[in-house]
Design a protein around this motif. Structure first.
Motif, PDB file in Angstrom:
ATOM      1  N   GLY A 153     -19.137  50.131  23.308  1.00  8.78           N
ATOM      2  CA  GLY A 153     -18.822  49.709  24.673  1.00  8.78           C
ATOM      3  C   GLY A 153     -19.708  50.433  25.693  1.00  8.78           C
ATOM      4  O   GLY A 153     -20.404  51.391  25.356  1.00  8.78           O
ATOM      5  N   GLY A 154     -19.672  49.936  26.917  1.00  3.05           N
ATOM      6  CA  GLY A 154     -20.335  50.619  28.027  1.00  3.05           C
ATOM      7  C   GLY A 154     -21.845  50.623  27.978  1.00  3.05           C
ATOM      8  O   GLY A 154     -22.499  51.540  28.482  1.00  3.05           O
ATOM      9  N   THR A 155     -22.436  49.585  27.385  1.00  4.76           N
ATOM     10  CA  THR A 155     -23.899  49.556  27.261  1.00  4.76           C
ATOM     11  C   THR A 155     -24.574  48.840  28.439  1.00  4.76           C
ATOM     12  O   THR A 155     -25.802  48.852  28.537  1.00  4.76           O
ATOM     13  N   GLY A 156     -23.776  48.174  29.287  1.00  2.00           N
ATOM     14  CA  GLY A 156     -24.345  47.477  30.446  1.00  2.00           C
ATOM     15  C   GLY A 156     -24.271  45.960  30.354  1.00  2.00           C
ATOM     16  O   GLY A 156     -24.876  45.258  31.176  1.00  2.00           O
ATOM     17  N   LYS A 157     -23.518  45.439  29.400  1.00  2.00           N
ATOM     18  CA  LYS A 157     -23.421  43.970  29.227  1.00  2.00           C
ATOM     19  C   LYS A 157     -22.988  43.267  30.513  1.00  2.00           C
ATOM     20  O   LYS A 157     -23.633  42.331  30.966  1.00  2.00           O
ATOM     21  N   THR A 158     -21.864  43.727  31.074  1.00  2.00           N
ATOM     22  CA  THR A 158     -21.307  43.042  32.251  1.00  2.00           C
ATOM     23  C   THR A 158     -22.257  43.168  33.443  1.00  2.00           C
ATOM     24  O   THR A 158     -22.488  42.196  34.171  1.00  2.00           O
ATOM     25  N   THR A 159     -22.816  44.354  33.630  1.00  2.00           N
ATOM     26  CA  THR A 159     -23.736  44.590  34.757  1.00  2.00           C
ATOM     27  C   THR A 159     -24.955  43.670  34.653  1.00  2.00           C
ATOM     28  O   THR A 159     -25.328  43.001  35.627  1.00  2.00           O
ATOM     29  N   ASP A 219     -14.827  38.747  27.227  1.00  2.00           N
ATOM     30  CA  ASP A 219     -14.359  40.081  26.854  1.00  2.00           C
ATOM     31  C   ASP A 219     -12.836  40.017  26.972  1.00  2.00           C
ATOM     32  O   ASP A 219     -12.238  40.651  27.838  1.00  2.00           O
ATOM     33  N   ASN A 258     -31.007  49.407  27.259  1.00  2.00           N
ATOM     34  CA  ASN A 258     -30.634  49.716  28.637  1.00  2.00           C
ATOM     35  C   ASN A 258     -30.604  51.227  28.833  1.00  2.00           C
ATOM     36  O   ASN A 258     -30.364  51.972  27.895  1.00  2.00           O
ATOM     37  N   ARG A 259     -30.835  51.636  30.045  1.00  2.00           N
ATOM     38  CA  ARG A 259     -30.836  53.055  30.431  1.00  2.00           C
ATOM     39  C   ARG A 259     -31.811  53.826  29.555  1.00  2.00           C
ATOM     40  O   ARG A 259     -31.478  54.847  28.981  1.00  2.00           O
ATOM     41  N   PRO A 291     -34.687  50.852  32.497  1.00  2.00           N
ATOM     42  CA  PRO A 291     -34.451  52.288  32.729  1.00  2.00           C
ATOM     43  C   PRO A 291     -33.043  52.574  33.254  1.00  2.00           C
ATOM     44  O   PRO A 291     -32.336  51.682  33.704  1.00  2.00           O
ATOM     45  N   TYR A 325     -30.838  54.116  36.113  1.00  2.00           N
ATOM     46  CA  TYR A 325     -30.948  54.422  37.540  1.00  2.00           C
ATOM     47  C   TYR A 325     -29.707  55.176  37.960  1.00  2.00           C
ATOM     48  O   TYR A 325     -28.600  54.616  37.922  1.00  2.00           O
ATOM     49  N   GLN A 331     -25.689  54.267  38.183  1.00  2.00           N
ATOM     50  CA  GLN A 331     -24.730  54.933  37.304  1.00  2.00           C
ATOM     51  C   GLN A 331     -23.619  55.634  38.082  1.00  2.00           C
ATOM     52  O   GLN A 331     -22.462  55.604  37.688  1.00  2.00           O
TER      53      GLN A 331
HETATM   54  N1  LIG Z   1     -29.668  50.513  33.928  1.00  2.00           N
HETATM   55  C1  LIG Z   1     -28.586  51.200  34.327  1.00  2.00           C
HETATM   56  N2  LIG Z   1     -28.724  52.385  34.969  1.00  2.00           N
HETATM   57  C2  LIG Z   1     -27.647  53.108  35.369  1.00  2.00           C
HETATM   58  N3  LIG Z   1     -26.381  52.714  35.174  1.00  2.00           N
HETATM   59  C3  LIG Z   1     -26.173  51.551  34.532  1.00  2.00           C
HETATM   60  C4  LIG Z   1     -27.248  50.729  34.077  1.00  2.00           C
HETATM   61  N4  LIG Z   1     -26.724  49.620  33.471  1.00  2.00           N
HETATM   62  C5  LIG Z   1     -25.376  49.757  33.558  1.00  2.00           C
HETATM   63  N5  LIG Z   1     -25.038  50.901  34.186  1.00  2.00           N
HETATM   64  C6  LIG Z   1     -23.682  51.437  34.446  1.00  2.00           C
HETATM   65  O1  LIG Z   1     -23.082  51.679  33.174  1.00  2.00           O
HETATM   66  C7  LIG Z   1     -21.683  51.465  33.232  1.00  2.00           C
HETATM   67  C8  LIG Z   1     -21.272  50.512  32.112  1.00  2.00           C
HETATM   68  O2  LIG Z   1     -21.819  49.246  32.385  1.00  2.00           O
HETATM   69  P1  LIG Z   1     -21.048  47.900  32.009  1.00  2.00           P
HETATM   70  O3  LIG Z   1     -19.624  47.936  32.460  1.00  2.00           O
HETATM   71  O4  LIG Z   1     -21.887  46.789  32.496  1.00  2.00           O
HETATM   72  O5  LIG Z   1     -21.076  48.012  30.415  1.00  2.00           O
HETATM   73  P2  LIG Z   1     -20.387  47.028  29.367  1.00  2.00           P
HETATM   74  O6  LIG Z   1     -21.275  46.980  28.190  1.00  2.00           O
HETATM   75  O7  LIG Z   1     -20.029  45.740  29.996  1.00  2.00           O
HETATM   76  O8  LIG Z   1     -19.052  47.842  29.014  1.00  2.00           O
HETATM   77  P3  LIG Z   1     -17.805  47.318  28.135  1.00  2.00           P
HETATM   78  O9  LIG Z   1     -18.284  47.312  26.709  1.00  2.00           O
HETATM   79  O10 LIG Z   1     -16.763  48.373  28.382  1.00  2.00           O
HETATM   80  O11 LIG Z   1     -17.447  45.969  28.626  1.00  2.00           O
HETATM   81  C9  LIG Z   1     -21.389  50.930  34.626  1.00  2.00           C
HETATM   82  O12 LIG Z   1     -20.926  51.992  35.424  1.00  2.00           O
HETATM   83  C10 LIG Z   1     -22.753  50.442  35.138  1.00  2.00           C
HETATM   84  O13 LIG Z   1     -22.865  50.510  36.557  1.00  2.00           O
END
Ligand SMILES: Nc1ncnc2c1ncn2[C@@H]1O[C@H](COP(=O)(O)OP(=O)(O)OP(=O)(O)O)[C@@H](O)[C@H]1O
Ligand SMILES: [Mg+2]
Length: 292
Positions: free
Chosen positions: A13-19, A41, A202-203, A254, A256, A260
């Motif tokens: 989880g938390g890899t940035g999918k939703t963002t 989700d 990501n990141r 990258p 940012y 974050q």
């Molecule tokens: N490139 C980036 N740089 C910095 N922060 C980021 C970046 N991409 C995403 N984030 C941050 O990382 C966090 C997790 O992102 P996000 O919720 O999109 O992940 P997710 O994969 O959808 O999580 P989940 O699996 O829980 O649904 C958020 O706080 C988001 O703002």
């Protein structure tokens, strides 16, 4: 253009999918494409909190046979228009954005999650019907699906109805073994039937980028191929995993710090047209439009 159906997935989880899914969907609409963004989700929905719009009905209702497509798709093109006008001084946009929201109520999640195998099958049939009706009636260019991480019933369903999979990985926190298993066991069986899959890092560089509005003349060189503190180059890690999973890399975005640590990231790609994250989203959106 035939409709492209793209699922954002990850092992952890938390890899940035939703963002990334939300920013790309909005950017594609700004560019003139017709886009439906679906929150699959189902175990921990997040698009509702992200967009803060109240739908008439939930995707859950549709999957259970209690709603029609037009009742569950919320038209949010006005958000894209407002932001484009406000932050990019542009005239009206030609694209459109609809969102299918999933309910965050625990009893709704339970109803979707806990079906017998017969009701699960009927929910999957309804999901395929939703995709087909969206493509037919909404004249869509893209269906973008945000999924739950890991190997769970609804993540696999989402992957199965997509034609392209983006396996999103957060650098520095990659479970290499888990990712390889996911790639071979799940993605491998889908790609046999023509589904295409890509790694989306990501990141990646892990150092702070300056605040909003800063122009980067040499963005490519400042953010890619960076040597990390532990001595491993980012692109070495990317290359290694790409080779081991036999998946090409669609993007390497990258980290940012301003994103974050922001209280709530919301459509950075529209609000900050000059932000380096926006440039990355532009590249990804262009790849989605032209290369897939
Ligand atoms: N490139 C980036 N740089 C910095 N922060 C980021 C970046 N991409 C995403 N984030 C941050 O990382 C966090 C997790 O992102 P996000 O919720 O999109 O992940 P997710 O994969 O959808 O999580 P989940 O699996 O829980 O649904 C958020 O706080 C988001 O703002
Ligand atoms: Mg998410």
């Amino acid at each position: 253009m035939a409709t492209k159906c793209i699922a954002f997935h990850s092992y952890k989880g938390g890899t940035g999918k939703t963002t990334i899914a939300s920013n790309c969907a909005a950017l594609l609409a700004k560019k003139g494409f017709k886009v439906a963004l679906l929150d699959l989700d189902v175990y921990a929905p997040s698009l509702l909190a992200y967009f803060q719009r109240q739908p008439r009905k939930w995707l859950n209702d549709y999957l259970l046979g209690n709603a029609e497509v037009e009742e569950v798709m919320t038209h949010v093109t006005d958000i894209v228009e407002d932001y484009t006008r406000k932050y990019d001084n542009s005239a009206e946009i030609k694209g459109k954005l609809w969102i299918g929201f999933c309910s965050m109520k625990k009893e709704e999640i339970y109803r979707i999650e806990s079906g017998t195998s017969e009701t699960s099958k009927s929910q999957l049939r309804r999901f395929i019907l939703l995709r087909d009706n969206l493509i037919r009636d909404y004249d869509l260019d893209f269906v973008i699906i945000d999924t739950s991480p890991g190997i769970r019933y609804w993540s696999i369903n989402a992957l199965a109805v997509a034609d392209t999979l983006f396996l999103t990985l957060k650098m520095g926190d990659i479970d290499v073994e888990g990712t390889k298993r996911l790639a071979s066991e799940i993605y491998g069986s889908l790609t046999k039937y023509g589904t295409r899959s890509f790694l989306l890092f990501n990141r990646v560089s892990g150092y702070c980028m300056p605040v909003h509005g800063t122009q980067f003349s040499d963005q490519e060189n400042t953010t890619k191929n960076t040597t990390l503190i532990d001595g491993y180059g980012t692109s070495d890690a990317e290359n290694m995993l790409s080779k081991e999973t036999r998946m090409d890399v669609i993007s390497a975005i990258p980290c940012y710090c301003d994103i974050q640590f922001s209280r709530k990231e919301f459509l950075t790609a529209l609000r900050y047209p000059d932000h380096p994250f926006t440039k990355e989203m532009e590249i990804l959106a262009n790849a989605m439009a032209t290369k897939l």
